[in-house]
Enzyme design. Structure first.
Site, PDB file in Angstrom:
ATOM      1  N   ASN A 195      40.507  49.750  41.314  1.00  0.00           N
ATOM      2  CA  ASN A 195      39.856  48.707  40.534  1.00  0.00           C
ATOM      3  C   ASN A 195      38.345  48.885  40.691  1.00  0.00           C
ATOM      4  O   ASN A 195      37.889  49.807  41.368  1.00  0.00           O
ATOM      5  CB  ASN A 195      40.334  47.307  40.947  1.00  0.00           C
ATOM      6  CG  ASN A 195      40.042  46.987  42.412  1.00  0.00           C
ATOM      7  OD1 ASN A 195      39.056  47.470  42.994  1.00  0.00           O
ATOM      8  ND2 ASN A 195      40.894  46.161  43.021  1.00  0.00           N
ATOM      9  N   ARG A 196      37.556  48.006  40.074  1.00  0.00           N
ATOM     10  CA  ARG A 196      36.094  48.181  40.093  1.00  0.00           C
ATOM     11  C   ARG A 196      35.519  48.187  41.503  1.00  0.00           C
ATOM     12  O   ARG A 196      34.729  49.054  41.860  1.00  0.00           O
ATOM     13  CB  ARG A 196      35.425  47.063  39.273  1.00  0.00           C
ATOM     14  CG  ARG A 196      35.533  47.269  37.774  1.00  0.00           C
ATOM     15  CD  ARG A 196      34.884  46.137  37.010  1.00  0.00           C
ATOM     16  NE  ARG A 196      35.495  44.854  37.302  1.00  0.00           N
ATOM     17  CZ  ARG A 196      35.419  43.790  36.508  1.00  0.00           C
ATOM     18  NH1 ARG A 196      34.753  43.877  35.374  1.00  0.00           N
ATOM     19  NH2 ARG A 196      35.995  42.656  36.822  1.00  0.00           N
ATOM     20  N   ALA A 197      35.937  47.199  42.315  1.00  0.00           N
ATOM     21  CA  ALA A 197      35.395  47.097  43.674  1.00  0.00           C
ATOM     22  C   ALA A 197      35.758  48.324  44.500  1.00  0.00           C
ATOM     23  O   ALA A 197      34.943  48.846  45.267  1.00  0.00           O
ATOM     24  CB  ALA A 197      35.908  45.827  44.347  1.00  0.00           C
ATOM     25  N   GLU A 198      36.997  48.795  44.346  1.00  0.00           N
ATOM     26  CA  GLU A 198      37.457  49.964  45.106  1.00  0.00           C
ATOM     27  C   GLU A 198      36.695  51.221  44.704  1.00  0.00           C
ATOM     28  O   GLU A 198      36.299  52.032  45.558  1.00  0.00           O
ATOM     29  CB  GLU A 198      38.966  50.163  44.900  1.00  0.00           C
ATOM     30  CG  GLU A 198      39.805  49.116  45.609  1.00  0.00           C
ATOM     31  CD  GLU A 198      41.253  49.064  45.157  1.00  0.00           C
ATOM     32  OE1 GLU A 198      42.071  48.458  45.869  1.00  0.00           O
ATOM     33  OE2 GLU A 198      41.563  49.602  44.068  1.00  0.00           O
ATOM     34  N   ASP A 263      49.739  46.335  41.222  1.00  0.00           N
ATOM     35  CA  ASP A 263      51.069  46.884  41.496  1.00  0.00           C
ATOM     36  C   ASP A 263      51.829  47.110  40.195  1.00  0.00           C
ATOM     37  O   ASP A 263      52.486  48.135  40.006  1.00  0.00           O
ATOM     38  CB  ASP A 263      51.891  45.905  42.362  1.00  0.00           C
ATOM     39  CG  ASP A 263      51.341  45.718  43.762  1.00  0.00           C
ATOM     40  OD1 ASP A 263      50.471  46.509  44.177  1.00  0.00           O
ATOM     41  OD2 ASP A 263      51.798  44.793  44.451  1.00  0.00           O
TER      42      ASP A 263
END
Length: 309
Positions: A195-198, A263
């Site tokens: 995701n964006r943060a990751e 998920d």
């Protein structure tokens, strides 16, 4: 592009990763505690769900595919509850047990449909148990059409480098839901789905779409990946591959709970790719599945009928 139920039923997905037991305590909140400025929850109902990689595998079987789940748990009460939950869904389980390990439990206390607090119970597995799981992985790998690594950073994927190389050698599509700031261990996978943060943890902040494009393709090249699939919540998702970029917008709907949406996205991708679709064909459907599941409470799944309605 649509795909038949029969095609999906033939897809066999091997899910490897960190599992957890999701406990929910629901109750009424009528007053504030006299001991501290916190709400008092009178618990009226309890629920248990399979979380982490177990929820990923559950998403795969909910779509109608076959899923196997390879993981490491403790030899405790939570692990037996979890195994019963998973077995009842039709997932084939390969649970390695470590008496020194505490099975991860996430307890959420819910009052008035709001999560008030989450309590996590966990520790990290020993390498000996994980090594045993590598041998099991090698034995069951050939019978599967796609391999999905669900990394929650709990230590269950210490041997992921070796597992990826074995899956790659057999020509299996490899999908990874990554965690942490070092993606080197995922190199040679088919696709990773941060995701964006990751992704920001790994490539840093991007100033605009052009900067993101450059950084994402650089990462893809460095790690020898076929693609990077960036999930962007309300902005939809973008696939970066050798042909450039493909973006799909988010499905406009009321967001009730984002728990487990990632998920659902990666499980849907794995099922569809396992059934013969390309990443580019599968992505819009995975985006749709994610959009459906955020309209449900807690870790939830999507059926074939919902996805192709």
């Amino acid at each position: 592009m649509t795909i038949t139920k029969e095609q999906i039923a033939k897809a066999r997905v091997l899910v490897v990763g960190d599992v957890m037991l999701d406990r929910y305590w629901y109750g009424a909140v009528d007053r504030i505690s006299p001991e501290a400025p916190v709400p008092v929850v009178r618990v009226t109902r309890e629920e248990e769900r399979a979380g982490g990689a177990a929820n990923v595998a559950y998403n795969a079987v909910s779509l109608g595919a076959h899923a196997s789940l390879l993981t490491v748990v403790g030899d405790d009460d939570a692990s037996h509850h979890l195994e019963d939950l998973v077995a009842n869904t039709g997932i084939e389980t390969y649970f390695g047990r470590d008496a020194d390990l505490k099975t991860t439990v996430k307890l959420r206390v819910i009052g008035r449909q709001q999560q008030l607090i989450r309590l996590d119970f966990e520790n990290t597995p020993k390498n000996e148990i994980l090594a045993g799981q590598t041998a099991t992985f090698e034995n069951i790998l050939p019978a599967h059409n796609a391999v999905l690594f669900s990394d929650y950073g709990k230590g269950g994927l210490a041997h992921v480098v070796d597992m990826i190389s074995r899956a790659r050698a057999l020509g299996k599509p490899i999908l990874v839901d990554p965690k942490g700031s070092d993606y080197a261990r995922y190199q040679n996978a088919t696709v990773i789905t941060p995701n964006r943060a990751e992704l920001q943890q790994v490539i840093g902040h991007w100033t605009d779409e052009a900067d993101l494009r450059t950084k994402a393709h650089n990462l893809r090249t460095q790690l020898h990946l076929d693609a990077v699939l960036l999930t962007r919540s309300e902005e939809g998702m973008t696939l970066f591959d050798a042909n450039g970029e493909l973006h799909v917008s988010a499905q406009a709907r009321e967001v009730f709970d984002v728990t487990g949406a990632g998920d659902t996205v990666i499980a849907t991708m794995a099922v569809l790719v396992g059934a013969g679709m390309s990443l580019r064909e599968a992505m819009p459907l995975a985006n749709r599945a994610g959009g459906i599941v955020v309209g449900k409470f807690g870790t939830a799944t999507v059926s074939y009928e919902e996805l192709f309605a």
